[in-house]
Design a protein around this motif. Structure first.
Motif, PDB file in Angstrom:
ATOM      1  N   ASP A 113       0.842  -1.196   0.000  1.00 57.98           N
ATOM      2  CA  ASP A 113       0.000   0.000   0.000  1.00 57.98           C
ATOM      3  C   ASP A 113       0.882   1.252   0.000  1.00 57.98           C
ATOM      4  O   ASP A 113       1.562   1.551   0.980  1.00 57.98           O
ATOM      5  N   GLU A 114       0.846   1.977  -1.114  1.00 54.13           N
ATOM      6  CA  GLU A 114       1.692   3.178  -1.250  1.00 54.13           C
ATOM      7  C   GLU A 114       1.299   4.264  -0.255  1.00 54.13           C
ATOM      8  O   GLU A 114       2.152   4.999   0.245  1.00 54.13           O
ATOM      9  N   ASN A 115       0.007   4.384   0.038  1.00 55.41           N
ATOM     10  CA  ASN A 115      -0.443   5.409   0.983  1.00 55.41           C
ATOM     11  C   ASN A 115       0.110   5.154   2.378  1.00 55.41           C
ATOM     12  O   ASN A 115       0.528   6.091   3.074  1.00 55.41           O
TER      13      ASN A 115
ATOM     14  N   GLU B  57       3.886   6.000   2.365  1.00 53.71           N
ATOM     15  CA  GLU B  57       4.109   7.444   2.425  1.00 53.71           C
ATOM     16  C   GLU B  57       3.805   7.987   3.819  1.00 53.71           C
ATOM     17  O   GLU B  57       4.514   8.865   4.337  1.00 53.71           O
ATOM     18  N   LYS B  58       2.753   7.453   4.447  1.00 55.03           N
ATOM     19  CA  LYS B  58       2.371   7.895   5.787  1.00 55.03           C
ATOM     20  C   LYS B  58       3.464   7.570   6.802  1.00 55.03           C
ATOM     21  O   LYS B  58       3.758   8.370   7.697  1.00 55.03           O
TER      22      LYS B  58
END
Length: 280
Positions: free
Chosen positions: A38-40, A43-44
């Motif tokens: 999961d890229e999100n 990034e988080k």
């Protein structure tokens, strides 16, 4: 979260592609690897550091670089440490900015001063469950050089590190970490964002070193007292600390009638100060 450390070298395993990559790394069962997809979320996690007060970031266990790519966007010098040879090859091929900064080593055994000397650096990563506590203990040994630490653990471990006194899950890691760092549990990550998915939830935390992180007691003795007390956590300190062979009049102090989970960090420091004149 990628469990990457083990005695064996890469062997048979399943293949999983990173979502925007053209290559792949095998998820190796004997290393317990779970690739964050999961890229999100990646990034988080990258946003959990402030990137202030140091010039370097060390990522532990980058795998295929799903978190690394967001670290490389920051104005910081990024290094990674990875024990999986196949991942090292992948990172060299797909992340040219990392050339010369990929260390194929076991973080737990490597003298990281060979990379950073006495400079300050932060640590980040999706940590392998099976050695996550050992990573934290190693970080504590290096606390003079690590102002920030963040990353993903098994949720229960992350919460335990951040727990306060009075809880059944409050323990050795809680006290030792919070003696030197402010600990924050940030968010929970479900198994569905990994491939293959683990059987438990994960949790992300951030540790920020205190401005004054020296203790007003013997620090080696403090570690010993905390560890000894929690080894028999159901007993009162009067009984669990018998190994120190303290005089009877000292043990009459009311603090020795408590169990270890009842003591805050400040009270463990107080306890160490009481024991210090008599410790062998």
């Amino acid at each position: 979260m990628k469990k990457k450390y083990g005695k064996n070298r890469p062997g048979k395993g399943q293949h999983f592609k990173n979502e925007d990559s053209q290559g792949e790394v095998r998820a190796k069962k004997h290393l317990g690897q779970h690739f964050l997809k999961d890229e999100n979320v990646a990034e988080k996690i990258a946003e959990t550091l402030t990137y202030q007060g140091y010039d370097y970031v060390l990522e532990i266990g980058p795998g295929m670089g799903v978190l690394t790519k967001y670290l490389l966007k920051k104005d910081i010098d990024v290094h990674v440490i990875e024990i999986d040879t196949e991942s090292v090859i992948y990172l060299n091929e797909h992340y040219p900015p990392l050339h010369g900064k990929i260390h194929e080593k076991d973080f737990l055994k490597y003298d990281i001063s060979e990379v950073f000397g006495k400079d300050q650096f932060a640590i980040i990563g999706n940590f392998p469950y099976n050695i996550s506590s050992q990573i934290v203990f190693k970080m504590l040994e290096l606390r003079d050089f690590i102002p920030e630490f963040s990353g993903m653990f098994q949720m229960e471990v992350a919460k335990r590190i951040c727990e306060k006194e009075g809880s059944k899950t409050y323990g050795i890691l809680s006290v030792l970490v919070q003696a030197f760092y402010e600990a924050e549990y940030l968010f929970t990550v479900p198994p569905t964002v990994f491939n293959p998915p683990p059987k438990v939830d994960s949790g992300v935390l951030r540790l920020t070193r205190k401005e004054d992180f020296s203790l007003p007691c013997n620090e080696k003795l403090f570690f010993r007292v905390v560890k000894t007390a929690f080894q028999q956590r159901r007993k009162t300190l009067r009984n669990s600390l018998k190994i120190f062979d303290l005089p009877e009049d000292i043990k009459e102090d009311s603090i020795f009638g408590l169990r270890p989970e009842q003591l805050s960090v400040a009270r463990f420091i107080e306890l160490t100060q009481k024991i210090e004149p008599h410790a062998v």
